[in-house]
Motif scaffolding. Structure first.
Motif, PDB file in Angstrom:
ATOM      1  N   LYS A   1       0.845  -1.199   0.000  1.00  0.00           N
ATOM      2  CA  LYS A   1       0.000   0.000   0.000  1.00  0.00           C
ATOM      3  C   LYS A   1       0.882   1.251   0.000  1.00  0.00           C
ATOM      4  O   LYS A   1       0.625   2.210  -0.732  1.00  0.00           O
ATOM      5  CB  LYS A   1      -0.905  -0.021   1.232  1.00  0.00           C
ATOM      6  CG  LYS A   1      -1.783   1.186   1.388  1.00  0.00           C
ATOM      7  CD  LYS A   1      -2.637   1.062   2.642  1.00  0.00           C
ATOM      8  CE  LYS A   1      -3.422   2.335   2.893  1.00  0.00           C
ATOM      9  NZ  LYS A   1      -4.258   2.232   4.097  1.00  0.00           N
ATOM     10  N   THR A   2       1.936   1.229   0.792  1.00  0.00           N
ATOM     11  CA  THR A   2       2.860   2.369   0.868  1.00  0.00           C
ATOM     12  C   THR A   2       3.542   2.608  -0.471  1.00  0.00           C
ATOM     13  O   THR A   2       3.712   3.756  -0.884  1.00  0.00           O
ATOM     14  CB  THR A   2       3.914   2.130   1.965  1.00  0.00           C
ATOM     15  OG1 THR A   2       3.240   1.934   3.212  1.00  0.00           O
ATOM     16  CG2 THR A   2       4.874   3.294   2.086  1.00  0.00           C
ATOM     17  N   ASP A   3       3.911   1.531  -1.163  1.00  0.00           N
ATOM     18  CA  ASP A   3       4.530   1.667  -2.486  1.00  0.00           C
ATOM     19  C   ASP A   3       3.584   2.365  -3.456  1.00  0.00           C
ATOM     20  O   ASP A   3       3.988   3.259  -4.208  1.00  0.00           O
ATOM     21  CB  ASP A   3       4.929   0.299  -3.052  1.00  0.00           C
ATOM     22  CG  ASP A   3       6.087  -0.338  -2.317  1.00  0.00           C
ATOM     23  OD1 ASP A   3       6.849   0.384  -1.640  1.00  0.00           O
ATOM     24  OD2 ASP A   3       6.229  -1.583  -2.421  1.00  0.00           O
ATOM     25  N   HIS A   4       2.327   1.960  -3.449  1.00  0.00           N
ATOM     26  CA  HIS A   4       1.344   2.578  -4.347  1.00  0.00           C
ATOM     27  C   HIS A   4       1.078   4.034  -3.942  1.00  0.00           C
ATOM     28  O   HIS A   4       0.915   4.901  -4.805  1.00  0.00           O
ATOM     29  CB  HIS A   4       0.045   1.775  -4.380  1.00  0.00           C
ATOM     30  CG  HIS A   4       0.129   0.571  -5.252  1.00  0.00           C
ATOM     31  ND1 HIS A   4       0.059   0.639  -6.624  1.00  0.00           N
ATOM     32  CD2 HIS A   4       0.327  -0.730  -4.955  1.00  0.00           C
ATOM     33  CE1 HIS A   4       0.183  -0.568  -7.138  1.00  0.00           C
ATOM     34  NE2 HIS A   4       0.351  -1.421  -6.146  1.00  0.00           N
ATOM     35  N   LYS A   5       1.060   4.301  -2.651  1.00  0.00           N
ATOM     36  CA  LYS A   5       0.850   5.673  -2.181  1.00  0.00           C
ATOM     37  C   LYS A   5       1.984   6.570  -2.668  1.00  0.00           C
ATOM     38  O   LYS A   5       1.743   7.668  -3.184  1.00  0.00           O
ATOM     39  CB  LYS A   5       0.777   5.689  -0.657  1.00  0.00           C
ATOM     40  CG  LYS A   5       0.438   7.027  -0.065  1.00  0.00           C
ATOM     41  CD  LYS A   5       0.298   6.907   1.451  1.00  0.00           C
ATOM     42  CE  LYS A   5      -0.074   8.211   2.089  1.00  0.00           C
ATOM     43  NZ  LYS A   5      -0.230   8.075   3.546  1.00  0.00           N
ATOM     44  N   ASN A   6       3.219   6.106  -2.541  1.00  0.00           N
ATOM     45  CA  ASN A   6       4.373   6.881  -3.019  1.00  0.00           C
ATOM     46  C   ASN A   6       4.309   7.068  -4.527  1.00  0.00           C
ATOM     47  O   ASN A   6       4.639   8.150  -5.044  1.00  0.00           O
ATOM     48  CB  ASN A   6       5.676   6.195  -2.621  1.00  0.00           C
ATOM     49  CG  ASN A   6       5.919   6.228  -1.129  1.00  0.00           C
ATOM     50  OD1 ASN A   6       5.416   7.096  -0.422  1.00  0.00           O
ATOM     51  ND2 ASN A   6       6.673   5.271  -0.624  1.00  0.00           N
ATOM     52  N   ALA A   7       3.878   6.040  -5.239  1.00  0.00           N
ATOM     53  CA  ALA A   7       3.767   6.132  -6.699  1.00  0.00           C
ATOM     54  C   ALA A   7       2.690   7.137  -7.103  1.00  0.00           C
ATOM     55  O   ALA A   7       2.886   7.921  -8.044  1.00  0.00           O
ATOM     56  CB  ALA A   7       3.465   4.759  -7.294  1.00  0.00           C
TER      57      ALA A   7
END
Length: 78
Positions: free
Chosen positions: A47-53
């Motif tokens: 989820k954090t990866d997608h948020k950063n993206a």
């Protein structure tokens, strides 16, 4: 926001980027986004990866739009 919602938003922003590039003929600068290695189809990413993206992609799109706006608006005569 849930991970599934972030992935959906990520996909929508990717579509906005594609549409903007096709409409203007300009390529959106997104080195930060590219370096993350997270795509809307990367459902295994966190989820954090997608948020950063999402933030990186949105930043790239808005920066390009601001740049285009500045180029179109003539400087005021002082």
């Amino acid at each position: 926001m849930k991970k599934q919602e972030l992935i959906h938003l990520h996909g929508l922003l990717a579509q906005v980027e594609n549409h903007y590039e096709m409409d203007t003929g300009e390529e959106v600068e997104h080195d930060e986004y590219t370096s993350l290695g997270v795509r809307p189809t990367s459902i295994h990413k966190s989820k954090t990866d997608h948020k950063n993206a999402v933030f990186a992609l949105a930043k790239g799109i808005t920066s390009e739009m601001e740049s285009e706006t500045r180029e179109r608006v003539p400087a005021s005569a002082d």
